[in-house]
Design a protein around this motif. Structure first.
Motif, PDB file in Angstrom:
ATOM      1  N   GLY A   1     -20.448   3.521  27.555  1.00 37.12           N
ATOM      2  CA  GLY A   1     -19.062   3.110  27.715  1.00 37.12           C
ATOM      3  C   GLY A   1     -18.322   3.941  28.744  1.00 37.12           C
ATOM      4  O   GLY A   1     -17.543   3.407  29.546  1.00 37.12           O
ATOM      5  N   ILE A   2     -18.574   5.252  28.749  1.00 36.18           N
ATOM      6  CA  ILE A   2     -17.926   6.138  29.720  1.00 36.18           C
ATOM      7  C   ILE A   2     -18.388   5.810  31.134  1.00 36.18           C
ATOM      8  O   ILE A   2     -17.591   5.749  32.068  1.00 36.18           O
ATOM      9  N   ARG A   3     -19.676   5.571  31.293  1.00 35.19           N
ATOM     10  CA  ARG A   3     -20.200   5.218  32.621  1.00 35.19           C
ATOM     11  C   ARG A   3     -19.607   3.906  33.118  1.00 35.19           C
ATOM     12  O   ARG A   3     -19.230   3.781  34.283  1.00 35.19           O
ATOM     13  N   ILE A   4     -19.526   2.924  32.232  1.00 31.27           N
ATOM     14  CA  ILE A   4     -18.957   1.628  32.610  1.00 31.27           C
ATOM     15  C   ILE A   4     -17.478   1.778  32.946  1.00 31.27           C
ATOM     16  O   ILE A   4     -17.000   1.251  33.960  1.00 31.27           O
ATOM     17  N   LEU A   5     -16.731   2.497  32.112  1.00 26.24           N
ATOM     18  CA  LEU A   5     -15.305   2.709  32.357  1.00 26.24           C
ATOM     19  C   LEU A   5     -15.069   3.426  33.682  1.00 26.24           C
ATOM     20  O   LEU A   5     -14.210   3.015  34.478  1.00 26.24           O
ATOM     21  N   ALA A   6     -15.820   4.478  33.953  1.00 28.24           N
ATOM     22  CA  ALA A   6     -15.667   5.219  35.208  1.00 28.24           C
ATOM     23  C   ALA A   6     -16.002   4.332  36.402  1.00 28.24           C
ATOM     24  O   ALA A   6     -15.286   4.327  37.414  1.00 28.24           O
ATOM     25  N   GLY A   7     -17.064   3.558  36.297  1.00 25.62           N
ATOM     26  CA  GLY A   7     -17.450   2.667  37.382  1.00 25.62           C
ATOM     27  C   GLY A   7     -16.397   1.616  37.664  1.00 25.62           C
ATOM     28  O   GLY A   7     -16.057   1.341  38.824  1.00 25.62           O
ATOM     29  N   ILE A   8     -15.839   1.023  36.612  1.00 26.30           N
ATOM     30  CA  ILE A   8     -14.787   0.018  36.786  1.00 26.30           C
ATOM     31  C   ILE A   8     -13.559   0.633  37.432  1.00 26.30           C
ATOM     32  O   ILE A   8     -12.968   0.049  38.352  1.00 26.30           O
ATOM     33  N   MET A   9     -13.168   1.819  36.977  1.00 28.66           N
ATOM     34  CA  MET A   9     -11.977   2.469  37.543  1.00 28.66           C
ATOM     35  C   MET A   9     -12.172   2.796  39.019  1.00 28.66           C
ATOM     36  O   MET A   9     -11.254   2.623  39.830  1.00 28.66           O
ATOM     37  N   VAL A  10     -13.351   3.259  39.402  1.00 30.08           N
ATOM     38  CA  VAL A  10     -13.633   3.561  40.807  1.00 30.08           C
ATOM     39  C   VAL A  10     -13.589   2.289  41.637  1.00 30.08           C
ATOM     40  O   VAL A  10     -12.959   2.245  42.706  1.00 30.08           O
TER      41      VAL A  10
ATOM     42  N   GLY B   1     -18.538  19.437  28.904  1.00 29.94           N
ATOM     43  CA  GLY B   1     -18.900  18.547  27.805  1.00 29.94           C
ATOM     44  C   GLY B   1     -17.703  17.861  27.187  1.00 29.94           C
ATOM     45  O   GLY B   1     -17.850  17.042  26.285  1.00 29.94           O
ATOM     46  N   PHE B   2     -16.499  18.155  27.651  1.00 28.92           N
ATOM     47  CA  PHE B   2     -15.277  17.545  27.122  1.00 28.92           C
ATOM     48  C   PHE B   2     -14.914  16.334  27.968  1.00 28.92           C
ATOM     49  O   PHE B   2     -14.792  16.425  29.181  1.00 28.92           O
ATOM     50  N   CYS B   3     -14.740  15.191  27.322  1.00 29.46           N
ATOM     51  CA  CYS B   3     -14.463  13.949  28.037  1.00 29.46           C
ATOM     52  C   CYS B   3     -13.398  13.171  27.257  1.00 29.46           C
ATOM     53  O   CYS B   3     -13.709  12.588  26.205  1.00 29.46           O
ATOM     54  N   PRO B   4     -12.153  13.134  27.731  1.00 28.08           N
ATOM     55  CA  PRO B   4     -11.067  12.470  26.997  1.00 28.08           C
ATOM     56  C   PRO B   4     -11.332  11.011  26.596  1.00 28.08           C
ATOM     57  O   PRO B   4     -10.956  10.623  25.489  1.00 28.08           O
ATOM     58  N   PRO B   5     -11.970  10.173  27.434  1.00 28.14           N
ATOM     59  CA  PRO B   5     -12.191   8.785  27.002  1.00 28.14           C
ATOM     60  C   PRO B   5     -13.081   8.646  25.768  1.00 28.14           C
ATOM     61  O   PRO B   5     -13.102   7.601  25.130  1.00 28.14           O
ATOM     62  N   THR B   6     -13.776   9.709  25.396  1.00 27.03           N
ATOM     63  CA  THR B   6     -14.637   9.673  24.218  1.00 27.03           C
ATOM     64  C   THR B   6     -13.842   9.314  22.969  1.00 27.03           C
ATOM     65  O   THR B   6     -14.290   8.522  22.144  1.00 27.03           O
ATOM     66  N   TYR B   7     -12.638   9.868  22.839  1.00 29.90           N
ATOM     67  CA  TYR B   7     -11.795   9.585  21.677  1.00 29.90           C
ATOM     68  C   TYR B   7     -11.490   8.093  21.565  1.00 29.90           C
ATOM     69  O   TYR B   7     -11.587   7.501  20.501  1.00 29.90           O
ATOM     70  N   VAL B   8     -11.112   7.498  22.677  1.00 28.61           N
ATOM     71  CA  VAL B   8     -10.744   6.083  22.697  1.00 28.61           C
ATOM     72  C   VAL B   8     -11.960   5.212  22.387  1.00 28.61           C
ATOM     73  O   VAL B   8     -11.885   4.293  21.562  1.00 28.61           O
ATOM     74  N   LEU B   9     -13.077   5.493  23.026  1.00 28.20           N
ATOM     75  CA  LEU B   9     -14.267   4.677  22.835  1.00 28.20           C
ATOM     76  C   LEU B   9     -14.795   4.760  21.404  1.00 28.20           C
ATOM     77  O   LEU B   9     -15.263   3.765  20.848  1.00 28.20           O
ATOM     78  N   LYS B  10     -14.702   5.926  20.783  1.00 28.22           N
ATOM     79  CA  LYS B  10     -15.137   6.060  19.395  1.00 28.22           C
ATOM     80  C   LYS B  10     -14.261   5.227  18.467  1.00 28.22           C
ATOM     81  O   LYS B  10     -14.749   4.585  17.547  1.00 28.22           O
ATOM     82  N   ARG B  11     -12.961   5.187  18.742  1.00 29.01           N
ATOM     83  CA  ARG B  11     -12.053   4.381  17.926  1.00 29.01           C
ATOM     84  C   ARG B  11     -12.283   2.883  18.124  1.00 29.01           C
ATOM     85  O   ARG B  11     -11.969   2.091  17.245  1.00 29.01           O
ATOM     86  N   LEU B  12     -12.814   2.521  19.279  1.00 25.00           N
ATOM     87  CA  LEU B  12     -13.119   1.120  19.554  1.00 25.00           C
ATOM     88  C   LEU B  12     -14.460   0.689  18.966  1.00 25.00           C
ATOM     89  O   LEU B  12     -14.852  -0.464  19.091  1.00 25.00           O
ATOM     90  N   GLY B  13     -15.190   1.632  18.350  1.00 23.75           N
ATOM     91  CA  GLY B  13     -16.417   1.291  17.653  1.00 23.75           C
ATOM     92  C   GLY B  13     -17.702   1.594  18.403  1.00 23.75           C
ATOM     93  O   GLY B  13     -18.776   1.183  17.974  1.00 23.75           O
ATOM     94  N   PHE B  14     -17.616   2.321  19.513  1.00 24.77           N
ATOM     95  CA  PHE B  14     -18.832   2.711  20.225  1.00 24.77           C
ATOM     96  C   PHE B  14     -19.555   3.762  19.396  1.00 24.77           C
ATOM     97  O   PHE B  14     -18.927   4.623  18.791  1.00 24.77           O
ATOM     98  N   ARG B  15     -20.886   3.703  19.375  1.00 26.65           N
ATOM     99  CA  ARG B  15     -21.637   4.677  18.569  1.00 26.65           C
ATOM    100  C   ARG B  15     -21.747   5.998  19.321  1.00 26.65           C
ATOM    101  O   ARG B  15     -21.764   6.034  20.549  1.00 26.65           O
ATOM    102  N   GLU B  16     -21.848   7.069  18.570  1.00 27.13           N
ATOM    103  CA  GLU B  16     -21.787   8.407  19.150  1.00 27.13           C
ATOM    104  C   GLU B  16     -23.140   8.970  19.558  1.00 27.13           C
ATOM    105  O   GLU B  16     -23.225   9.739  20.508  1.00 27.13           O
ATOM    106  N   GLU B  17     -24.226   8.611  18.891  1.00 21.95           N
ATOM    107  CA  GLU B  17     -25.509   9.233  19.197  1.00 21.95           C
ATOM    108  C   GLU B  17     -25.915   8.991  20.635  1.00 21.95           C
ATOM    109  O   GLU B  17     -25.676   7.957  21.205  1.00 21.95           O
ATOM    110  N   GLY B  18     -26.492  10.023  21.227  1.00 24.32           N
ATOM    111  CA  GLY B  18     -26.920   9.937  22.629  1.00 24.32           C
ATOM    112  C   GLY B  18     -25.774  10.136  23.603  1.00 24.32           C
ATOM    113  O   GLY B  18     -25.933   9.950  24.785  1.00 24.32           O
TER     114      GLY B  18
END
Length: 77
Positions: free
Chosen positions: A8-17, A54-71
């Motif tokens: 999700g972070i990779r996709i979000l960063a790619g879309i924003m760029v 290792g700190f990434c702010p979008p992680t909070y949002v993506l976890k609340r949206l139901g993205f799984r955390e492992e990996g």
């Protein structure tokens, strides 16, 4: 199948760029202002920072949206 936070972070960063380039490059048909390129710089800086800390702010949002955390490459502190 639920997407991981890392994906999700990779996709979000790619879309924003891509969006900021489309809006900030004068040759683009949807050009608005060159100042949109600052968003590209911000996303790049955030990716570098999260790689070191290792700190990434979008992680909070993506976890609340139901993205799984492992990996996930980013930790939530």
């Amino acid at each position: 199948m639920t997407m991981s936070v890392e994906s999700g972070i990779r996709i979000l960063a790619g879309i924003m760029v891509l969006v900021s380039l489309a809006l900030g490059v004068e040759a683009s048909p949807v050009f608005i202002s060159k100042h949109w390129l600052w968003l590209t710089a911000f996303v790049g800086a955030n990716l570098v920072q999260s790689g070191f800390t290792g700190f990434c702010p979008p992680t909070y949002v993506l976890k609340r949206l139901g993205f799984r955390e492992e990996g996930s490459a980013c930790r939530v502190r």
